[in-house]
Every structure is written in structure tokens, then in C-alpha cells.
Design a protein around this motif. Structure first.
Motif, PDB file in Angstrom:
ATOM      1  N   VAL A 141     184.132 -34.105  24.550  1.00  0.00           N
ATOM      2  CA  VAL A 141     184.681 -32.863  23.979  1.00  0.00           C
ATOM      3  C   VAL A 141     186.205 -32.934  23.963  1.00  0.00           C
ATOM      4  O   VAL A 141     186.856 -32.609  22.957  1.00  0.00           O
ATOM      5  N   PHE A 142     186.791 -33.360  25.083  1.00  0.00           N
ATOM      6  CA  PHE A 142     188.250 -33.437  25.194  1.00  0.00           C
ATOM      7  C   PHE A 142     188.830 -34.407  24.154  1.00  0.00           C
ATOM      8  O   PHE A 142     189.789 -34.079  23.449  1.00  0.00           O
ATOM      9  N   THR A 143     188.217 -35.586  24.067  1.00  0.00           N
ATOM     10  CA  THR A 143     188.693 -36.620  23.141  1.00  0.00           C
ATOM     11  C   THR A 143     188.695 -36.117  21.700  1.00  0.00           C
ATOM     12  O   THR A 143     189.671 -36.309  20.964  1.00  0.00           O
ATOM     13  N   SER A 144     187.614 -35.451  21.287  1.00  0.00           N
ATOM     14  CA  SER A 144     187.518 -35.003  19.892  1.00  0.00           C
ATOM     15  C   SER A 144     188.448 -33.815  19.622  1.00  0.00           C
ATOM     16  O   SER A 144     189.013 -33.699  18.534  1.00  0.00           O
ATOM     17  N   LEU A 145     188.649 -32.957  20.616  1.00  0.00           N
ATOM     18  CA  LEU A 145     189.565 -31.824  20.482  1.00  0.00           C
ATOM     19  C   LEU A 145     190.993 -32.322  20.217  1.00  0.00           C
ATOM     20  O   LEU A 145     191.692 -31.832  19.320  1.00  0.00           O
ATOM     21  N   VAL A 146     191.396 -33.312  20.972  1.00  0.00           N
ATOM     22  CA  VAL A 146     192.733 -33.907  20.816  1.00  0.00           C
ATOM     23  C   VAL A 146     192.862 -34.571  19.445  1.00  0.00           C
ATOM     24  O   VAL A 146     193.843 -34.357  18.724  1.00  0.00           O
ATOM     25  N   ARG A 169     191.194 -33.973  16.700  1.00  0.00           N
ATOM     26  CA  ARG A 169     191.212 -32.968  15.632  1.00  0.00           C
ATOM     27  C   ARG A 169     192.588 -32.319  15.482  1.00  0.00           C
ATOM     28  O   ARG A 169     193.103 -32.147  14.379  1.00  0.00           O
ATOM     29  N   PHE A 170     193.192 -31.954  16.610  1.00  0.00           N
ATOM     30  CA  PHE A 170     194.504 -31.295  16.567  1.00  0.00           C
ATOM     31  C   PHE A 170     195.582 -32.235  16.021  1.00  0.00           C
ATOM     32  O   PHE A 170     196.417 -31.829  15.205  1.00  0.00           O
ATOM     33  N   LEU A 171     195.551 -33.485  16.456  1.00  0.00           N
ATOM     34  CA  LEU A 171     196.611 -34.415  16.054  1.00  0.00           C
ATOM     35  C   LEU A 171     196.465 -34.883  14.615  1.00  0.00           C
ATOM     36  O   LEU A 171     197.466 -35.192  13.952  1.00  0.00           O
ATOM     37  N   THR A 172     195.233 -34.929  14.099  1.00  0.00           N
ATOM     38  CA  THR A 172     195.059 -35.439  12.734  1.00  0.00           C
ATOM     39  C   THR A 172     194.973 -34.318  11.697  1.00  0.00           C
ATOM     40  O   THR A 172     194.923 -34.571  10.496  1.00  0.00           O
ATOM     41  N   ALA A 173     194.980 -33.065  12.161  1.00  0.00           N
ATOM     42  CA  ALA A 173     194.879 -31.924  11.219  1.00  0.00           C
ATOM     43  C   ALA A 173     196.095 -31.880  10.296  1.00  0.00           C
ATOM     44  O   ALA A 173     197.205 -32.094  10.750  1.00  0.00           O
TER      45      ALA A 173
END
Length: 253
Positions: free
Chosen positions: A242-247, A249-253
Motif C-alpha cells: 500500500v505504501f509503495t503504490s501510494l508514493v 501514485r503521488f510522484l507520477t501524478a
């Protein structure tokens, strides 16, 4: 001198800072996953891992040490992520050098002053250095008198190093203990920080509380907050996927 471990290459740079008593190796598994999308640099903070000692320990001094490493590596525009103490250092660096930070992620820490909660841990680690146990099991027995949680002891004992005299804790313990009051304080944040910022909170953690919202928004008026359910302060270790995908998503948005 700042020591770093690199994962991947020729992709947008993501710099990762660990928490108190941690080191770059704490992020190994997660960094491997991120390396598909970023060139990941996991750093040892001053007085930790293979990085140099720093005395006195202050947030501006730690941020300066990281900035020197960025200049040495010719990294002038990076994504920055910090957990706990690393989060405070990351906030400081973003405040001091906003032009270098593309996006900031702060994991389970706020720009506020905290109450002491590591005093017994310092005592336990000093006790290991006094006794120089013959093996890891003996070191764990010494530490168990000061810290009951086996998971936390396992994390702390990642700093155990074998020497000719026995095992010792490989940290700048004297410097960290002397600077502990400063470590508990809030970073020295001068201005509003316009850098896109994400705070990630562990649901069961007391490190980010509703009472800290006003102080956080004062420095980070455009920050967003995400919560990871059923996690504590070690949210990235408890729910790594969950943590990995959250990061990501935020950085590549």
C-alpha cells in the motif's frame, strides 16, 4: 560524508531518508520495487550507518549534509521522501532548498515538537556497548531489559557490528544522545513551502494528530494527507505494498 545505496538508473531521482536508529538498508525491498519508476537513493543520515558523525546534531546541519551529497552527485531536482526523523530532515531541506525538491513525501511525522520517548532505548544501546556481547542473542537479552517489543529490538539490532572485543552498536550514539532534545524539536522552517507535499499517516500512530493540523498547514499550505489503515508508526514496513503504490501514485501524478 553521506553514504548512499542506489537502485536503478537513468530515471527520475527519488531520495529516501530513514528514521532515528535506522539506516539505508531498512528500505531495501521497497527501493527495489520503486526502481522500476525511479532511480532510488537510500541515504544513511549523519551519525547512522556508514555516514559520518555530525556534532552538534541540528536539522539545518543534517539538511546541509544531505544537500552537499546532492551537489556531489549533481542531483539538482529530486523527489524527496523521509520517515520520522528523516521526515523532519526532509522538511528542513525542502524549506532551505525549495528549488531542488520536485515533490516531498513525509511519512508519519509532523513539523511539531515531540515528547521524549527513546530515553530507555538510548540506555539499552549504551549498555550493549559497555558489555560488548559475544553474539546477537546476548545483545537482545541486554536490550530486552530496556525495550519489551521484540520487533523494535530486532530493528535496533540491525545496527549491531562485530568487533575484536565483541559486538557493539554502530551508531553515533554519543552525538545522537547529546542532540536528542534538538531532534525532538520541530525543524527550522522559515517560509510557506509551496512544494507539492504529501503526508502519510499510520492510522494507529500518535505521531500525526488532528491537533497538529494548523501547525502543519502553516508551513505546508498545499499539503495533502493520506492515511494507511491498521498501521502504526512503521507504516511502510507494516503495509509495504500500500505504501509503495501510494508514493508512486503521488510522484507520477
Amino acid at each position: 560524508m553521506i553514504h548512499a545505496k542506489q537502485y536503478g538508473q537513468n530515471l527520475p531521482p527519488l531520495v529516501v531518508l530513514h528514521g532515528l536508529f535506522g539506516n539505508a538498508d531498512n528500505w531495501h525491498s521497497i527501493a527495489q520495487k520503486w526502481s522500476e519508476y525511479f532511480t532510488v537513493y537510500c541515504l544513511d543520515l549523519p551519525n547512522h550507518g556508514q555516514s559520518s558523525a555530525l556534532d552538534p546534531v541540528t536539522f539545518p546541519a543534517m539538511a546541509d549534509a544531505i544537500n552537499e551529497w546532492l551537489e556531489q552527485e549533481q542531483l539538482d531536482h529530486v523527489y524527496l521522501l523521509g520517515h520520522s526523523l528523516g521526515g523532519k530532515v526532509a522538511m528542513q531541506l525542502t524549506s532551505d532548498r525549495p528549488e531542488k525538491i520536485r515533490k516531498l513525501i513525509v511519512a508519519d511525522i509532523a513539523p511539531v515538537e515531540y515528547q521524549p520517548s527513546h530515553t530507555k532505548i538510548f540506555e539499552g544501546l549504551q549498555e550493549i556497548n559497555r558489555h560488548k556481547p559475544v553474539n546477537r542473542k546476548q545483545a537482545d537479552e541486554i536490550l530486552s531489559a530496556f525495550e519489551k517489543n521484540a520487533g523494535i529490538r530486532q530493528f535496533l539490532l540491525k545496527n549491531l557490528k562485530r568487533t575484536d572485543q565483541g559486538h557493539v552498536i554502530h551508531l553515533g550514539l554519543e552525538e545522537l544522545q547529546k542532540g536528542y532534545k534538538t531532534i525532538l524539536k520541530k525543524p527550522v522552517l522559515e517560509n510557506d513551502i509551496d512544494t507539492p507535499t504529501l503526508f502519510i499517516k499510520g492510522e494507529n500512530s500518535s505521531y500525526i494528530l488532528p491537533a497538529y493540523q494548523a501547525q502543519t498547514l502553516q508551513h505546508f499550505p498545499h499539503a495533502s494527507v493520506k492515511m494507511i489503515p491498521e498501521t502504526g508508526h512503521w507504516l511502510h514496513a507494516e503495509k509495504p505494498t500500500v505504501f509503495t503504490s501510494l508514493v508512486k501514485r503521488f510522484l507520477t501524478a
